[in-house]
Design a protein around this motif. Sequence first.
Motif, PDB file in Angstrom:
ATOM      1  N   ASN A   1      21.307 -23.668  40.087  1.00  0.00           N
ATOM      2  CA  ASN A   1      21.483 -22.287  40.525  1.00  0.00           C
ATOM      3  C   ASN A   1      21.170 -21.280  39.420  1.00  0.00           C
ATOM      4  N   ALA A   2      21.073 -21.753  38.184  1.00  0.00           N
ATOM      5  CA  ALA A   2      20.687 -20.850  37.094  1.00  0.00           C
ATOM      6  C   ALA A   2      19.286 -20.286  37.325  1.00  0.00           C
ATOM      7  N   LEU A   3      18.469 -20.981  38.101  1.00  0.00           N
ATOM      8  CA  LEU A   3      17.113 -20.495  38.368  1.00  0.00           C
ATOM      9  C   LEU A   3      17.111 -19.283  39.299  1.00  0.00           C
ATOM     10  N   ARG A   4      18.220 -19.053  40.002  1.00  0.00           N
ATOM     11  CA  ARG A   4      18.270 -17.906  40.918  1.00  0.00           C
ATOM     12  C   ARG A   4      18.220 -16.580  40.164  1.00  0.00           C
ATOM     13  N   ASP A   5      18.530 -16.607  38.867  1.00  0.00           N
ATOM     14  CA  ASP A   5      18.493 -15.379  38.062  1.00  0.00           C
ATOM     15  C   ASP A   5      17.086 -15.033  37.600  1.00  0.00           C
ATOM     16  N   GLY A   6      16.115 -15.884  37.889  1.00  0.00           N
ATOM     17  CA  GLY A   6      14.744 -15.638  37.471  1.00  0.00           C
ATOM     18  C   GLY A   6      14.317 -16.619  36.392  1.00  0.00           C
ATOM     19  N   LEU A   7      13.018 -16.740  36.188  1.00  0.00           N
ATOM     20  CA  LEU A   7      12.489 -17.739  35.257  1.00  0.00           C
ATOM     21  C   LEU A   7      11.958 -17.137  33.974  1.00  0.00           C
ATOM     22  N   ASP A   8      12.286 -15.908  33.680  1.00  0.00           N
ATOM     23  CA  ASP A   8      11.789 -15.286  32.452  1.00  0.00           C
ATOM     24  C   ASP A   8      12.946 -14.713  31.630  1.00  0.00           C
ATOM     25  N   PRO A   9      13.777 -15.618  31.071  1.00  0.00           N
ATOM     26  CA  PRO A   9      14.888 -15.103  30.265  1.00  0.00           C
ATOM     27  C   PRO A   9      14.444 -14.603  28.901  1.00  0.00           C
TER      28      PRO A   9
ATOM     29  N   ILE B   1       3.773 -22.204  25.955  1.00  0.00           N
ATOM     30  CA  ILE B   1       3.672 -21.949  27.388  1.00  0.00           C
ATOM     31  C   ILE B   1       3.286 -20.497  27.626  1.00  0.00           C
ATOM     32  N   ARG B   2       2.395 -20.278  28.576  1.00  0.00           N
ATOM     33  CA  ARG B   2       1.982 -18.924  28.930  1.00  0.00           C
ATOM     34  C   ARG B   2       2.892 -18.335  30.007  1.00  0.00           C
ATOM     35  N   LYS B   3       3.267 -19.153  30.987  1.00  0.00           N
ATOM     36  CA  LYS B   3       4.083 -18.647  32.086  1.00  0.00           C
ATOM     37  C   LYS B   3       4.734 -19.812  32.811  1.00  0.00           C
ATOM     38  N   VAL B   4       5.914 -19.541  33.433  1.00  0.00           N
ATOM     39  CA  VAL B   4       6.612 -20.527  34.262  1.00  0.00           C
ATOM     40  C   VAL B   4       6.951 -19.868  35.593  1.00  0.00           C
ATOM     41  N   ARG B   5       6.679 -20.565  36.697  1.00  0.00           N
ATOM     42  CA  ARG B   5       6.980 -20.035  38.020  1.00  0.00           C
ATOM     43  C   ARG B   5       7.719 -21.083  38.843  1.00  0.00           C
TER      44      ARG B   5
ATOM     45  N   ALA C   1      -1.093 -20.182  42.495  1.00  0.00           N
ATOM     46  CA  ALA C   1      -1.814 -19.150  41.744  1.00  0.00           C
ATOM     47  C   ALA C   1      -0.856 -18.430  40.802  1.00  0.00           C
ATOM     48  N   GLU C   2      -1.296 -18.246  39.579  1.00  0.00           N
ATOM     49  CA  GLU C   2      -0.405 -17.761  38.525  1.00  0.00           C
ATOM     50  C   GLU C   2       0.178 -16.384  38.815  1.00  0.00           C
ATOM     51  N   HIS C   3      -0.573 -15.491  39.444  1.00  0.00           N
ATOM     52  CA  HIS C   3      -0.139 -14.105  39.607  1.00  0.00           C
ATOM     53  C   HIS C   3       0.388 -13.800  41.009  1.00  0.00           C
ATOM     54  N   GLN C   4       0.604 -14.841  41.839  1.00  0.00           N
ATOM     55  CA  GLN C   4       1.187 -14.644  43.165  1.00  0.00           C
ATOM     56  C   GLN C   4       2.714 -14.682  43.087  1.00  0.00           C
ATOM     57  N   PRO C   5       3.427 -14.098  44.080  1.00  0.00           N
ATOM     58  CA  PRO C   5       4.896 -14.180  44.090  1.00  0.00           C
ATOM     59  C   PRO C   5       5.356 -15.625  44.087  1.00  0.00           C
ATOM     60  N   ASP C   6       6.413 -15.904  43.334  1.00  0.00           N
ATOM     61  CA  ASP C   6       6.902 -17.279  43.286  1.00  0.00           C
ATOM     62  C   ASP C   6       7.898 -17.516  44.421  1.00  0.00           C
ATOM     63  N   ALA C   7       8.408 -18.768  44.506  1.00  0.00           N
ATOM     64  CA  ALA C   7       9.283 -19.142  45.618  1.00  0.00           C
ATOM     65  C   ALA C   7      10.582 -18.354  45.606  1.00  0.00           C
ATOM     66  N   LEU C   8      11.061 -17.964  44.430  1.00  0.00           N
ATOM     67  CA  LEU C   8      12.301 -17.198  44.344  1.00  0.00           C
ATOM     68  C   LEU C   8      12.133 -15.824  44.988  1.00  0.00           C
TER      69      LEU C   8
ATOM     70  N   LEU D   1      13.663 -26.433  30.934  1.00  0.00           N
ATOM     71  CA  LEU D   1      14.974 -26.591  31.545  1.00  0.00           C
ATOM     72  C   LEU D   1      16.096 -26.161  30.612  1.00  0.00           C
ATOM     73  N   SER D   2      15.941 -26.439  29.328  1.00  0.00           N
ATOM     74  CA  SER D   2      16.951 -25.996  28.360  1.00  0.00           C
ATOM     75  C   SER D   2      16.967 -24.477  28.244  1.00  0.00           C
ATOM     76  N   ALA D   3      15.773 -23.864  28.183  1.00  0.00           N
ATOM     77  CA  ALA D   3      15.691 -22.407  28.044  1.00  0.00           C
ATOM     78  C   ALA D   3      16.253 -21.700  29.268  1.00  0.00           C
ATOM     79  N   LEU D   4      16.108 -22.308  30.439  1.00  0.00           N
ATOM     80  CA  LEU D   4      16.597 -21.696  31.674  1.00  0.00           C
ATOM     81  C   LEU D   4      18.048 -22.051  31.971  1.00  0.00           C
ATOM     82  N   ASN D   5      18.693 -22.791  31.046  1.00  0.00           N
ATOM     83  CA  ASN D   5      20.108 -23.145  31.167  1.00  0.00           C
ATOM     84  C   ASN D   5      20.382 -24.101  32.326  1.00  0.00           C
TER      85      ASN D   5
END
Length: 418
Positions: free
Chosen positions: A280-288, A297-301, A324-331, A395-399
């Motif tokens: 559920n920590a991913l619900r806060d977004g993937l760019d902490p 890493i350039r980006k995580v979605r 696609a890198e610049h499309q809305p993610d699943a969240l 996974l560590s960075a996203l808690n």
Amino acid sequence: MNVFNPPHFLRHIGMPTLREFTEVHLLGPHLSLDWTQEDAGLPAMLSQAVEALASELPTRAITDAARKDIADALGFWYDDLRRCHLMANPLAVQEFLLTCREDGDALAAFADRDDREKAMWMFAFRDEAFRQAELHLSFLAKTNGRYWKKHRIDAALAPSSDRTQLEAFSQAVADLYQTAGAGKATHIEVSQREGSIQITLYVEGPVTALTHFSHNHFRRITTRIALETALLYQPDTGCVETIVKGGAKNHKAVLQLFGEHLVNRQLNPEEIEPKRYRLNALRDGLDPFEDWAPYGIRKVRLRRATLTPRGRSGESIQIEASDAEHQPDALTIARQRLKVSHAFETKYSLDAATLIVYPSAPMRRGHFSFNVFASGSSTIKNLAARHQPMAQAVLSALNVVDPDEPVRPEPAEAAVRV
């Protein structure tokens, strides 16, 4: 290419690997080939020769015994090529290198070959090492699956390698499966890898009806599919992982039989429950962080998300986004859909997610992805070796996991079969 097609697979194999593999294979003596042709035409020549042999075999003027030998060799040809196809990946090559790290001939052969050719060379000239890698990856693909459990038993045990005791162990496991219609025939293999001992055994399964084509004729046959059972023991820690059909009781029963027949000791296995991940920590977004660059890493979605109602029964929702890198993610898509369709009447928990990672360094597809499950497992171990630390860092960075916490593997869809 994920779907196995022999001619397509052989088109990627060059000299001398193609000739070396063919000449040492059981089918080799039955083929008449001109290896002096242009290298580009050799794969097609070989495929055509095999197809011609298969088509003319029913009418060839030879004895029944010779006909059966050739038919068996043809069967092995297709099966062995498929095994090489399944092992033609960076994870398998890493296992080959680990096994052959002091083998000068193998290292020299690997120097100018791609993953497909490395797998074929290993199959032809280091068949035991190939089989050990195959068994290990097959076990890895099934861990944390439906039939997998982890226990703690006594450490520093030395399982017997005596063939009589191994056969007695496998027969005892076969007796355990007889209530499910299994037969008595068994096959058992033992392999070792960096401080762990793996025992893989096959029990004759219940009678199964199969439909297939034989010599271009549609036939129905009855056969007995092998029931696969495996045990991976780490003497240093006493941890033992088992893949057993039939539920928790059968897992403990197999371990007790292991103690009785192979270590001459009564074992009391203690099940180790996997630690759940904070998905559920991913619900806060993937760019902490302002920048993922320190991780390479350039980006995580969030590529895919499965949400289930929290605290009540209800329907799970699976959200899938574009890669696609610049499309809305699943969240982002999930927030929009839940707000409109459900008005937040029910709180949802994230049970499973697919993370897509775009490394800074160039790669062929531009990204890689892996699955994480709230139950405490992931598919990180099925990634290429260079990508596994990146996934762990994400996974560590996203808690989702604690720092330095090992991430347990989950079976991939295209698991290596044994």
